[in-house]
Design an enzyme around this catalytic site. Structure first.
Site, short mmCIF file in Angstrom:
data_model
loop_
_atom_site.label_atom_id
_atom_site.label_comp_id
_atom_site.label_asym_id
_atom_site.label_seq_id
_atom_site.Cartn_x
_atom_site.Cartn_y
_atom_site.Cartn_z
N CYS A 146 0.84 -1.20 0.00
CA CYS A 146 0.00 0.00 0.00
C CYS A 146 0.88 1.26 0.00
O CYS A 146 1.87 1.33 0.73
CB CYS A 146 -0.90 -0.02 1.24
SG CYS A 146 -1.94 1.43 1.40
N CYS A 163 0.88 4.12 5.34
CA CYS A 163 1.85 3.05 5.09
C CYS A 163 3.21 3.60 4.67
O CYS A 163 4.23 2.95 4.89
CB CYS A 163 1.30 2.08 4.05
SG CYS A 163 -0.08 1.11 4.70
N HIS A 191 -6.01 4.62 6.19
CA HIS A 191 -5.51 3.48 5.42
C HIS A 191 -6.65 2.69 4.78
O HIS A 191 -6.60 2.38 3.59
CB HIS A 191 -4.66 2.54 6.29
CG HIS A 191 -4.46 1.21 5.64
ND1 HIS A 191 -3.50 0.99 4.68
CD2 HIS A 191 -5.17 0.05 5.75
CE1 HIS A 191 -3.60 -0.25 4.24
NE2 HIS A 191 -4.61 -0.85 4.88
ZN LIG Z 1 -1.94 2.01 3.67
#
Ligand SMILES: [Zn+2]
Length: 377
Positions: free
Chosen positions: A310, A315, A341
């Site tokens: 990701c 991330c 996220h």
């Molecule tokens: Zn992420």
């Protein structure tokens, strides 16, 4: 024509939907900002970073707080929230039927008590359109009856007929508000909603009826309310051939990544769901290998990101160990990062789906990920 069908693979559609607030590349996932904010502390600025295309706000909640007239006085939802892209408002119907107390349904509409302070409110097709005109959303949803699942056949049939009558009134009221200069967004679009519980014949008959009203888009409502997933897929497959090809199609309140892949496969363009943000607030995070629980002890010293595949702002910067710690310490930031996220994951999933459709490889993509993404690991 607002919706442009660019490419098709089986029933799956790659398209573009033009609105006064920008073009939506479809299939797309709308990010739910119930009262004008994503639960978990995300603002309109964050929505850009997580590649959101459409923000969805709830009419019922905004009508109660801060009040739609106040939002209109302040220039409408776009100016109020600072989100400049498309906004879809639901009709309030779903919340009236799921949250409000002491409901009384008549041909005119629904009288109910606010879930906040109990005061009596009346909402029918005209009131819902007036509220949404005040909010100034890009897309308004028609006011429909959300029947409990399971429901008896005869009640469902009568309810479908009423929903069609209400839809005609919604269309007329929106036209009146626009012609009298009472709509914050004079280019507001109207989507109709297909109902009929899990009865295939009612669903098809109702879809045929509302398809004649030449609306800007068509939604399938009243699914993902407890029926098994295969039943939902069967209903979508039955209704889809009767949905106008040249109009955008929206499956309301769905769902898991697997559900979305199955529905895109069956010809749906637009989705919304509270699941990614709600799951995130409980530490359940989507990855390309399945769903992880960040509170799990095994992540205590894990310096890798939530999902190595990701490239969301979370991330790129933070470790599993840090986010786990934030959850354990009840720090608000933990929830915020988790929600960012998960929503990014959904928006990116839709982007991947569009790329695969463009390349003509969606079928393989669907087969590879449909089980995997919903698996808890
Ligand atoms: Zn992420």
């Amino acid at each position: 024509m607002a919706y442009k069908l660019l490419k098709q693979e089986g029933s799956a559609r790659r398209g573009a939907f033009e609105t006064v607030h920008g073009t939506v590349q479809t299939p797309a996932f709308m990010n739910v900002a119930t009262a004008g904010a994503i639960k978990g502390g995300l603002s309109a600025f964050d929505l850009k970073d997580i590649r959101c295309q459409v923000m969805l706000c709830n009419t019922y909640h905004l009508h109660l707080r801060p009040g739609d007239k106040l939002v209109a006085d302040l220039g409408g939802l776009h100016k109020f929230t600072r989100w400049q892209g498309p906004i879809l408002t639901d009709s309030g119907g779903f919340q009236v039927f799921s949250l409000a107390k002491l409901r009384k349904i008549t041909e005119e509409g629904v009288a109910f008590s606010s879930h906040l302070d109990g005061h009596r409110i009346f909402m029918g097709p005209e009131e819902s359109m007036q509220i949404q005109a005040n909010l100034g959303s890009t897309i308004a949803m028609a006011f429909d009856e959300c029947v409990e699942n399971p429901a008896p056949y005869s009640y469902s049939k009568d309810s479908c007929a009423r929903t069609t009558r209400w839809l005609r009134r919604c269309k007329a009221e929106m036209a009146r508000l626009k012609s009298e200069g009472k709509a914050v967004n004079p280019d507001q679009l109207l989507f109709g909603i297909n109902q009929g519980c899990t009865f295939e014949d009612l669903r098809v008959e109702h879809m045929k009826e509302i398809a004649q009203l030449d609306l800007d888009g068509y939604a399938i409502g009243g699914l993902a309310v407890g029926e098994p997933a295969p039943v939902m897929y069967q209903i979508i497959s039955a209704v889809e051939p009767h949905m106008p090809r040249e109009k955008i199609r929206y499956l309301m309140g769905v769902g898991t990544p697997g559900n979305i892949l199955e529905a895109v496969y069956r010809g749906v363009d637009l989705f919304d769901c509270v699941m990614p943000s709600r799951n995130a607030r409980h530490g359940h995070l989507n990855t390309w290998n399945g769903i992880i629980n960040i509170k799990n002890a095994k992540y205590e010293r894990d310096e890798s990101p939530i999902d190595p595949e990701c490239d969301c702002p979370v991330c790129k910067n933070f470790s599993r160990a840090y986010i786990r710690h934030l959850f354990k310490a009840d720090e608000m930031l933990g929830m915020r990062l988790a929600v960012m996220h998960n929503l990014y994951f959904y928006n990116h999933l839709m982007e991947r789906i569009r790329q695969e459709l463009d390349a003509g490889t969606f079928g393989q993509f669907h087969d590879h990920y449909v089980q995997l993404l919903d698996t808890r690991i």
